[in-house]
Scaffold this motif. Sequence first.
Motif, PDB file in Angstrom:
ATOM      1  N   PHE A   1      37.357   8.120  41.258  1.00  0.00           N
ATOM      2  CA  PHE A   1      37.485   7.567  39.904  1.00  0.00           C
ATOM      3  C   PHE A   1      36.117   7.491  39.238  1.00  0.00           C
ATOM      4  CE2 PHE A   1      41.711   5.440  38.957  1.00  0.00           C
ATOM      5  CZ  PHE A   1      42.430   6.192  39.849  1.00  0.00           C
ATOM      6  N   VAL A   2      35.117   7.000  39.971  1.00  0.00           N
ATOM      7  CA  VAL A   2      33.770   6.877  39.402  1.00  0.00           C
ATOM      8  C   VAL A   2      33.185   8.255  39.118  1.00  0.00           C
ATOM      9  CG1 VAL A   2      31.403   6.137  39.907  1.00  0.00           C
ATOM     10  CG2 VAL A   2      33.324   4.591  40.342  1.00  0.00           C
ATOM     11  N   ALA A   3      33.386   9.210  40.025  1.00  0.00           N
ATOM     12  CA  ALA A   3      32.859  10.566  39.824  1.00  0.00           C
ATOM     13  C   ALA A   3      33.492  11.231  38.601  1.00  0.00           C
ATOM     14  CB  ALA A   3      33.103  11.420  41.072  1.00  0.00           C
ATOM     15  N   ARG A   4      34.785  11.019  38.394  1.00  0.00           N
ATOM     16  CA  ARG A   4      35.489  11.654  37.277  1.00  0.00           C
ATOM     17  C   ARG A   4      35.223  10.985  35.931  1.00  0.00           C
ATOM     18  NH1 ARG A   4      40.049  14.916  37.984  1.00  0.00           N
ATOM     19  NH2 ARG A   4      40.421  15.471  40.138  1.00  0.00           N
TER      20      ARG A   4
ATOM     21  N   GLY B   1      35.306   4.363  35.391  1.00  0.00           N
ATOM     22  CA  GLY B   1      35.906   4.591  36.704  1.00  0.00           C
ATOM     23  C   GLY B   1      36.321   3.294  37.365  1.00  0.00           C
ATOM     24  N   ARG B   2      35.452   2.281  37.302  1.00  0.00           N
ATOM     25  CA  ARG B   2      35.789   0.972  37.886  1.00  0.00           C
ATOM     26  C   ARG B   2      36.955   0.329  37.136  1.00  0.00           C
ATOM     27  NH1 ARG B   2      30.162   0.653  38.766  1.00  0.00           N
ATOM     28  NH2 ARG B   2      29.865  -0.346  36.734  1.00  0.00           N
ATOM     29  N   HIS B   3      36.970   0.480  35.819  1.00  0.00           N
ATOM     30  CA  HIS B   3      38.067  -0.077  35.021  1.00  0.00           C
ATOM     31  C   HIS B   3      39.397   0.597  35.387  1.00  0.00           C
ATOM     32  CE1 HIS B   3      40.037  -1.997  31.637  1.00  0.00           C
ATOM     33  NE2 HIS B   3      40.490  -0.821  31.263  1.00  0.00           N
ATOM     34  N   ALA B   4      39.393   1.914  35.444  1.00  0.00           N
ATOM     35  CA  ALA B   4      40.607   2.653  35.806  1.00  0.00           C
ATOM     36  C   ALA B   4      41.038   2.321  37.228  1.00  0.00           C
ATOM     37  CB  ALA B   4      40.383   4.150  35.646  1.00  0.00           C
ATOM     38  N   LEU B   5      40.066   2.204  38.134  1.00  0.00           N
ATOM     39  CA  LEU B   5      40.378   1.853  39.521  1.00  0.00           C
ATOM     40  C   LEU B   5      41.017   0.471  39.594  1.00  0.00           C
ATOM     41  CD1 LEU B   5      40.247   2.461  42.553  1.00  0.00           C
ATOM     42  CD2 LEU B   5      37.980   1.399  42.556  1.00  0.00           C
TER      43      LEU B   5
ATOM     44  N   ALA C   1      40.186   5.357  53.004  1.00  0.00           N
ATOM     45  CA  ALA C   1      40.851   6.170  51.982  1.00  0.00           C
ATOM     46  C   ALA C   1      40.771   5.493  50.617  1.00  0.00           C
ATOM     47  CB  ALA C   1      42.302   6.431  52.380  1.00  0.00           C
ATOM     48  N   LYS C   2      40.857   4.163  50.586  1.00  0.00           N
ATOM     49  CA  LYS C   2      40.707   3.444  49.318  1.00  0.00           C
ATOM     50  C   LYS C   2      39.314   3.691  48.736  1.00  0.00           C
ATOM     51  CE  LYS C   2      43.996  -0.271  49.988  1.00  0.00           C
ATOM     52  NZ  LYS C   2      44.230  -1.688  50.197  1.00  0.00           N
ATOM     53  N   GLU C   3      38.327   3.768  49.607  1.00  0.00           N
ATOM     54  CA  GLU C   3      36.964   4.041  49.154  1.00  0.00           C
ATOM     55  C   GLU C   3      36.873   5.443  48.542  1.00  0.00           C
ATOM     56  OE1 GLU C   3      33.292   3.043  48.085  1.00  0.00           O
ATOM     57  OE2 GLU C   3      34.679   1.692  49.087  1.00  0.00           O
ATOM     58  N   ARG C   4      37.612   6.397  49.103  1.00  0.00           N
ATOM     59  CA  ARG C   4      37.641   7.749  48.531  1.00  0.00           C
ATOM     60  C   ARG C   4      38.233   7.729  47.126  1.00  0.00           C
ATOM     61  NH1 ARG C   4      40.639  11.512  52.559  1.00  0.00           N
ATOM     62  NH2 ARG C   4      40.420  12.947  50.814  1.00  0.00           N
ATOM     63  N   VAL C   5      39.270   6.918  46.926  1.00  0.00           N
ATOM     64  CA  VAL C   5      39.867   6.789  45.595  1.00  0.00           C
ATOM     65  C   VAL C   5      38.833   6.222  44.626  1.00  0.00           C
ATOM     66  CG1 VAL C   5      41.644   5.628  44.216  1.00  0.00           C
ATOM     67  CG2 VAL C   5      42.218   6.519  46.478  1.00  0.00           C
TER      68      VAL C   5
ATOM     69  N   PHE D   1      45.654   7.063  30.655  1.00  0.00           N
ATOM     70  CA  PHE D   1      44.914   7.679  29.558  1.00  0.00           C
ATOM     71  C   PHE D   1      43.491   7.982  29.978  1.00  0.00           C
ATOM     72  CE2 PHE D   1      47.993   5.851  26.325  1.00  0.00           C
ATOM     73  CZ  PHE D   1      48.476   7.097  25.971  1.00  0.00           C
ATOM     74  N   GLU D   2      42.878   7.108  30.728  1.00  0.00           N
ATOM     75  CA  GLU D   2      41.506   7.330  31.168  1.00  0.00           C
ATOM     76  C   GLU D   2      41.426   8.542  32.103  1.00  0.00           C
ATOM     77  OE1 GLU D   2      39.799   2.819  30.904  1.00  0.00           O
ATOM     78  OE2 GLU D   2      40.907   3.430  32.667  1.00  0.00           O
ATOM     79  N   ILE D   3      42.391   8.678  32.989  1.00  0.00           N
ATOM     80  CA  ILE D   3      42.385   9.822  33.902  1.00  0.00           C
ATOM     81  C   ILE D   3      42.667  11.111  33.125  1.00  0.00           C
ATOM     82  CG2 ILE D   3      43.610  10.913  35.833  1.00  0.00           C
ATOM     83  CD1 ILE D   3      44.057   8.036  36.915  1.00  0.00           C
ATOM     84  N   GLN D   4      43.602  11.083  32.179  1.00  0.00           N
ATOM     85  CA  GLN D   4      43.919  12.281  31.410  1.00  0.00           C
ATOM     86  C   GLN D   4      42.754  12.713  30.548  1.00  0.00           C
ATOM     87  OE1 GLN D   4      47.533  11.024  29.409  1.00  0.00           O
ATOM     88  NE2 GLN D   4      48.747  12.312  30.755  1.00  0.00           N
ATOM     89  N   ASP D   5      41.976  11.779  30.044  1.00  0.00           N
ATOM     90  CA  ASP D   5      40.838  12.130  29.190  1.00  0.00           C
ATOM     91  C   ASP D   5      39.653  12.648  29.979  1.00  0.00           C
ATOM     92  OD1 ASP D   5      42.246  11.417  26.986  1.00  0.00           O
ATOM     93  OD2 ASP D   5      41.382   9.418  26.817  1.00  0.00           O
ATOM     94  N   SER D   6      39.721  12.553  31.285  1.00  0.00           N
ATOM     95  CA  SER D   6      38.635  13.033  32.144  1.00  0.00           C
ATOM     96  C   SER D   6      38.551  14.546  32.070  1.00  0.00           C
ATOM     97  CB  SER D   6      38.905  12.591  33.579  1.00  0.00           C
ATOM     98  OG  SER D   6      38.187  13.361  34.486  1.00  0.00           O
ATOM     99  N   PRO D   7      37.354  15.134  32.001  1.00  0.00           N
ATOM    100  CA  PRO D   7      37.240  16.589  31.901  1.00  0.00           C
ATOM    101  C   PRO D   7      37.723  17.307  33.147  1.00  0.00           C
ATOM    102  CG  PRO D   7      35.079  15.541  32.073  1.00  0.00           C
ATOM    103  CD  PRO D   7      36.073  14.455  31.951  1.00  0.00           C
ATOM    104  N   ASP D   8      37.751  16.647  34.296  1.00  0.00           N
ATOM    105  CA  ASP D   8      38.132  17.314  35.542  1.00  0.00           C
ATOM    106  C   ASP D   8      39.594  17.082  35.905  1.00  0.00           C
ATOM    107  OD1 ASP D   8      35.540  18.232  35.912  1.00  0.00           O
ATOM    108  OD2 ASP D   8      34.949  16.408  36.960  1.00  0.00           O
ATOM    109  N   ALA D   9      40.316  16.278  35.143  1.00  0.00           N
ATOM    110  CA  ALA D   9      41.697  15.958  35.507  1.00  0.00           C
ATOM    111  C   ALA D   9      42.601  17.140  35.275  1.00  0.00           C
ATOM    112  CB  ALA D   9      42.184  14.751  34.709  1.00  0.00           C
TER     113      ALA D   9
END
Length: 143
Positions: free
Chosen positions: A47-50, A56-60, A39-43, A135-143
């Motif tokens: 993150f990388v996909a978004r 993605g690695r930084h946010a993760l 499940a951690k791998e899915r997270v 902020f990184e997740i909110q700025d993502s186009p898919d969030a």
Amino acid sequence: MNAPVRNRGGAPVGFVSELDSVEAAAVLYLRLWSDGPNAKERVADDFVARLGADAGRHALHNFEDLCRLCIHYGRRPLMRHHVTCKCLGADEACFANFVATAGEGLREDAVMIATVLVRPDVALPLTDLERVAVFEIQDSPDA
């Protein structure tokens, strides 16, 4: 005679569907991150996909630090519902509220909420760490 201690952190207080997208993502990622290596791998993949590889690695990394701080310095164990559960637990609601508040830049409010999750001396570092990831997740186009 002592009454049995009941952990209210898992008590249902609502439904995940009642949360906004950032709060719901925070709960889902917390549940997944806590559900084992697969499940951690899915997270990580999400993150990388978004956000792309670097962001993605930084946010993760920030999210994993957030989770580790909550576990290591938590006032008590952070209770979570199953990944697919529609209910929202009390601790999950607090975590989601913290993430959203930190993401809005309401630092003092976020620190206050963080003190419910972790020891007071860890609340400020936790808030600074989470603000970057949110902020990184909110700025993502898919969030």
